[in-house]
Design a protein around this motif. Structure first.
Motif, PDB file in Angstrom:
ATOM      1  N   GLY A 127       0.791  -1.217   0.000  1.00 58.65           N
ATOM      2  CA  GLY A 127       0.000   0.000   0.000  1.00 58.65           C
ATOM      3  C   GLY A 127       0.822   1.264   0.000  1.00 58.65           C
ATOM      4  O   GLY A 127       0.295   2.353   0.244  1.00 58.65           O
ATOM      5  N   ARG A 128       2.102   1.136  -0.275  1.00 56.70           N
ATOM      6  CA  ARG A 128       2.971   2.313  -0.346  1.00 56.70           C
ATOM      7  C   ARG A 128       3.965   2.127  -1.481  1.00 56.70           C
ATOM      8  O   ARG A 128       4.256   1.005  -1.890  1.00 56.70           O
ATOM      9  N   ASP A 129       4.475   3.230  -1.989  1.00 60.61           N
ATOM     10  CA  ASP A 129       5.436   3.171  -3.085  1.00 60.61           C
ATOM     11  C   ASP A 129       6.698   2.460  -2.620  1.00 60.61           C
ATOM     12  O   ASP A 129       7.153   2.668  -1.490  1.00 60.61           O
ATOM     13  N   SER A 130       7.248   1.613  -3.482  1.00 63.68           N
ATOM     14  CA  SER A 130       8.480   0.912  -3.129  1.00 63.68           C
ATOM     15  C   SER A 130       9.618   1.915  -2.957  1.00 63.68           C
ATOM     16  O   SER A 130       9.663   2.945  -3.636  1.00 63.68           O
ATOM     17  N   PRO A 131      10.552   1.632  -2.056  1.00 66.18           N
ATOM     18  CA  PRO A 131      11.639   2.588  -1.798  1.00 66.18           C
ATOM     19  C   PRO A 131      12.452   2.890  -3.055  1.00 66.18           C
ATOM     20  O   PRO A 131      12.660   2.018  -3.909  1.00 66.18           O
ATOM     21  N   GLU A 132      12.899   4.140  -3.190  1.00 64.94           N
ATOM     22  CA  GLU A 132      13.751   4.512  -4.320  1.00 64.94           C
ATOM     23  C   GLU A 132      15.019   3.659  -4.336  1.00 64.94           C
ATOM     24  O   GLU A 132      15.584   3.389  -5.395  1.00 64.94           O
ATOM     25  N   SER A 133      15.465   3.219  -3.161  1.00 67.46           N
ATOM     26  CA  SER A 133      16.680   2.430  -3.083  1.00 67.46           C
ATOM     27  C   SER A 133      16.549   1.101  -3.817  1.00 67.46           C
ATOM     28  O   SER A 133      17.536   0.557  -4.314  1.00 67.46           O
ATOM     29  N   VAL A 134      15.323   0.574  -3.914  1.00 67.76           N
ATOM     30  CA  VAL A 134      15.113  -0.694  -4.620  1.00 67.76           C
ATOM     31  C   VAL A 134      15.341  -0.509  -6.117  1.00 67.76           C
ATOM     32  O   VAL A 134      16.061  -1.276  -6.759  1.00 67.76           O
ATOM     33  N   GLY A 149      29.343   5.563  -8.700  1.00 65.92           N
ATOM     34  CA  GLY A 149      29.393   6.671  -7.753  1.00 65.92           C
ATOM     35  C   GLY A 149      28.257   7.653  -7.950  1.00 65.92           C
ATOM     36  O   GLY A 149      27.595   8.065  -6.991  1.00 65.92           O
ATOM     37  N   VAL A 150      28.002   8.013  -9.205  1.00 69.37           N
ATOM     38  CA  VAL A 150      26.934   8.969  -9.508  1.00 69.37           C
ATOM     39  C   VAL A 150      25.567   8.386  -9.152  1.00 69.37           C
ATOM     40  O   VAL A 150      24.721   9.054  -8.550  1.00 69.37           O
ATOM     41  N   ALA A 151      25.346   7.115  -9.522  1.00 71.75           N
ATOM     42  CA  ALA A 151      24.055   6.485  -9.227  1.00 71.75           C
ATOM     43  C   ALA A 151      23.832   6.357  -7.728  1.00 71.75           C
ATOM     44  O   ALA A 151      22.719   6.575  -7.228  1.00 71.75           O
ATOM     45  N   ALA A 152      24.881   5.999  -6.997  1.00 67.87           N
ATOM     46  CA  ALA A 152      24.752   5.848  -5.541  1.00 67.87           C
ATOM     47  C   ALA A 152      24.450   7.187  -4.864  1.00 67.87           C
ATOM     48  O   ALA A 152      23.662   7.252  -3.918  1.00 67.87           O
ATOM     49  N   LEU A 153      25.065   8.252  -5.361  1.00 67.61           N
ATOM     50  CA  LEU A 153      24.857   9.566  -4.761  1.00 67.61           C
ATOM     51  C   LEU A 153      23.472  10.134  -5.052  1.00 67.61           C
ATOM     52  O   LEU A 153      22.908  10.867  -4.240  1.00 67.61           O
ATOM     53  N   ARG A 208      18.717   7.882  -4.308  1.00 64.24           N
ATOM     54  CA  ARG A 208      17.624   8.043  -3.356  1.00 64.24           C
ATOM     55  C   ARG A 208      16.778   9.285  -3.628  1.00 64.24           C
ATOM     56  O   ARG A 208      15.721   9.453  -3.020  1.00 64.24           O
ATOM     57  N   ARG A 209      17.255  10.138  -4.521  1.00 61.10           N
ATOM     58  CA  ARG A 209      16.484  11.335  -4.884  1.00 61.10           C
ATOM     59  C   ARG A 209      15.507  10.969  -6.003  1.00 61.10           C
ATOM     60  O   ARG A 209      15.883  10.362  -6.995  1.00 61.10           O
ATOM     61  N   ARG A 210      14.264  11.360  -5.842  1.00 60.10           N
ATOM     62  CA  ARG A 210      13.235  10.999  -6.806  1.00 60.10           C
ATOM     63  C   ARG A 210      13.346  11.800  -8.098  1.00 60.10           C
ATOM     64  O   ARG A 210      12.773  11.430  -9.123  1.00 60.10           O
ATOM     65  N   GLU A 211      14.061  12.870  -8.081  1.00 59.96           N
ATOM     66  CA  GLU A 211      14.165  13.755  -9.247  1.00 59.96           C
ATOM     67  C   GLU A 211      14.609  12.980 -10.476  1.00 59.96           C
ATOM     68  O   GLU A 211      15.569  12.216 -10.443  1.00 59.96           O
ATOM     69  N   VAL A 261      29.354   9.327 -16.129  1.00 59.38           N
ATOM     70  CA  VAL A 261      28.312  10.210 -15.594  1.00 59.38           C
ATOM     71  C   VAL A 261      26.960   9.948 -16.255  1.00 59.38           C
ATOM     72  O   VAL A 261      25.967   9.647 -15.565  1.00 59.38           O
ATOM     73  N   PRO A 262      26.840  10.020 -17.594  1.00 61.47           N
ATOM     74  CA  PRO A 262      25.540   9.687 -18.201  1.00 61.47           C
ATOM     75  C   PRO A 262      25.178   8.220 -18.020  1.00 61.47           C
ATOM     76  O   PRO A 262      23.995   7.874 -17.947  1.00 61.47           O
ATOM     77  N   GLN A 263      26.182   7.354 -17.949  1.00 60.90           N
ATOM     78  CA  GLN A 263      25.906   5.942 -17.717  1.00 60.90           C
ATOM     79  C   GLN A 263      25.176   5.759 -16.385  1.00 60.90           C
ATOM     80  O   GLN A 263      24.232   4.975 -16.278  1.00 60.90           O
ATOM     81  N   GLY A 264      25.622   6.491 -15.372  1.00 64.30           N
ATOM     82  CA  GLY A 264      25.008   6.365 -14.060  1.00 64.30           C
ATOM     83  C   GLY A 264      23.662   7.047 -13.949  1.00 64.30           C
ATOM     84  O   GLY A 264      22.766   6.552 -13.256  1.00 64.30           O
ATOM     85  N   LEU A 265      23.486   8.178 -14.628  1.00 62.97           N
ATOM     86  CA  LEU A 265      22.273   8.970 -14.482  1.00 62.97           C
ATOM     87  C   LEU A 265      21.150   8.547 -15.429  1.00 62.97           C
ATOM     88  O   LEU A 265      19.995   8.407 -15.009  1.00 62.97           O
ATOM     89  N   ASN A 266      21.466   8.355 -16.704  1.00 60.88           N
ATOM     90  CA  ASN A 266      20.417   8.126 -17.690  1.00 60.88           C
ATOM     91  C   ASN A 266      19.695   6.808 -17.486  1.00 60.88           C
ATOM     92  O   ASN A 266      18.460   6.736 -17.568  1.00 60.88           O
ATOM     93  N   ASN A 267      20.439   5.732 -17.254  1.00 61.26           N
ATOM     94  CA  ASN A 267      19.795   4.433 -17.066  1.00 61.26           C
ATOM     95  C   ASN A 267      18.852   4.457 -15.869  1.00 61.26           C
ATOM     96  O   ASN A 267      17.739   3.919 -15.920  1.00 61.26           O
ATOM     97  N   LEU A 268      19.315   5.058 -14.782  1.00 65.43           N
ATOM     98  CA  LEU A 268      18.488   5.142 -13.578  1.00 65.43           C
ATOM     99  C   LEU A 268      17.235   5.974 -13.825  1.00 65.43           C
ATOM    100  O   LEU A 268      16.117   5.572 -13.461  1.00 65.43           O
TER     101      LEU A 268
END
Length: 454
Positions: free
Chosen positions: A134-141, A318-322, A325-328, A368-375
């Motif tokens: 009943g709640r959104d799954s954590p961003e960490s998942v 590193g970029v993905a880990a940092l 957790r941000r939903r943006e 950098v784009p590898q970590g950000l775009n896929n996520l």
């Protein structure tokens, strides 16, 4: 109280099969990057034939992922996951004993079909847990899922180079056997036995929509073959005819394989699919085109070329880990798009005498784009897709992803027609720059991304 909190929490046991199933595809996509040259030398196969080791897997997965995703939506992730991982192990054994390039290509197709279930099943599990709790799954998942797949995709060439150094190119196929065994065991233990979402008195055949799947397969395979081999352009007629028939049938089908009305009304999801294609064009141009240039144009060994790509892994993780957790989503895509533009420009400054430090800089920027775009693309699909079709939507996203991979492969083949020279790399860089600029423009103009962060 403890039981109530437990029931409302994401079941962490699912992470192991989700991650293991999802990495089977990127590990097989990336290990082969540094094995193409040794395989060609061992089997006496020219580059035009070894290229089918890449294309065969992509053709299988581009078609198979949305089909498998639809089956996951209908019947649940567990059966598709178990059958798929078993196929990966069988394909690995076939690759180990393959006597010629044809058999080896068949092994790659079997592996590709087997890997189709992992990612759609994982996305379906995330959605099901959200419904259960009943709640959104954590961003960490979602972050763990994205980081694991991109980690393997980037570290794959490095691992492949080490495996080849230890036991020859066949080890890049043999590694699938233990991976499949572990994935099967974990999936059998942890994945829920529940059936899929839909309950209906209709027959299995009408629910699955075999005619829709057949027309989709004919249209997509013919299109991919034309992209892969431009000289086969007459096949474009098959694409047009099968595509038109697919649209006509799916608009009338009671349980369509592709719900075109829903897709047509979901512009944001279609733009996300486009970003998946454009982003993959850039990332796979690096994975294959840049890797080949490192070996032939820059003169590095397979092991050294793999190590030269290692900073992509470090920066991407590193970029993905940092940011995970941000939903943006929009901000990640904008920075990722800008990173792709910078990367393409940097490639234009490379030559056969480029120092190692410059290669390291290129790899770090690529991460950098590898970590950000896929996520960001993955999370956008999860939030934009119809909850009843999240697995098939994830599969379609992968189809567009592999369309980009094939575009990158075709472009690389044309650019390297005379060998993986620096001039060919620069041609590839201009194509990457064009894709990156379109990616950036589409993201800047897409205001719907802001609503995903609410």
């Amino acid at each position: 109280m403890t039981d109530a909190r437990s029931a409302a929490a994401f079941d962490r046991r699912l992470l192991a099969p989700m991650v293991l199933g999802s990495i089977l595809n990127p590990v097989n996509s990336s290990l082969i990057a540094v094995a193409l040259v040794p395989i060609g030398m061992a089997l006496g196969a020219p580059a035009s034939q070894t290229a089918w080791l890449v294309s065969g897997l992509y053709l299988a997965t581009a078609v198979g992922q949305p089909v498998t995703g639809r089956l996951v939506d209908l019947y649940g992730p567990r059966p598709l996951y178990l059958v798929g991982t078993a196929l990966v192990g069988i394909g690995g054994v076939l690759g180990v004993v393959a006597p010629d390039i044809g058999t080896l290509t068949a092994a790659r197709v079997v592996i590709g079909l087997g890997t189709c279930a992992g990612y759609p099943a994982a996305m379906a599990l995330v959605r099901r847990e959200a419904d259960r709790t009943g709640r959104d799954s954590p961003e960490s998942v979602l972050t763990a899922l994205s980081v694991s797949t991109q980690t393997i995709a980037v570290v794959g060439p490095t691992l492949g180079g080490l495996l080849i150094g230890l036991g020859g190119w066949r080890t890049t196929f043999a590694v699938n056997v233990p991976l499949a065994v572990v994935a099967l065991a974990v999936g059998w233990w942890a994945m829920p036995r529940a059936l899929g979402r839909e309950r209906s008195s209709d027959s299995v055949v009408s629910l699955v929509d075999p005619l829709g799947i057949g027309l989709f397969t004919a249209a997509l395979v013919s299109l991919l073959l034309v992209l892969e081999r431009p000289s086969w352009w007459p096949l474009a007629a098959v694409t047009v005819v099968a595509g038109a028939a697919l649209v006509r049938w799916e608009l009338r089908a009671r349980h369509p394989f592709l719900d075109l009305r829903v897709l047509a009304g979901n512009g944001p999801l279609l733009l996300t699919f486009l970003r998946a294609l454009l982003g993959a064009t850039v990332s796979y141009a690096i994975l294959y085109g840049y890797t080949q240039w490192l070996e032939q144009g820059r003169g590095l060994s397979a092991s050294a070329a793999g190590l030269a790509l290692l900073p992509i892994f470090l920066a991407g993780i590193g970029v993905a880990a940092l940011t995970g957790r941000r939903r943006e989503i929009r901000g990640k895509l904008l920075v990722g798009a800008a990173g792709q533009v910078v990367l393409a420009v940097l490639l234009l400054f490379l030559s056969s005498a480029s120092p190692i430090w410059l290669l390291v800089v290129v790899a770090l920027v690529a991460g950098v784009p590898q970590g950000l775009n896929n996520l960001a693309v993955q999370n956008a699909v999860y939030r934009q897709a119809d909850p009843e079709r999240v697995a098939s939507s994830a599969g379609l996203m992968r189809t567009f992803f592999y369309l980009g991979a094939i575009v990158a492969g075709t472009t690389g083949g044309l650019a390297y027609s005379g060998g993986a020279t620096t001039q060919g790399l620069h041609v590839l860089a201009f194509v990457m720059l064009g894709a990156a600029m379109v990616f950036l423009l589409v993201t800047v103009l897409d205001r719907s991304l802001v609503r995903l962060e609410a």
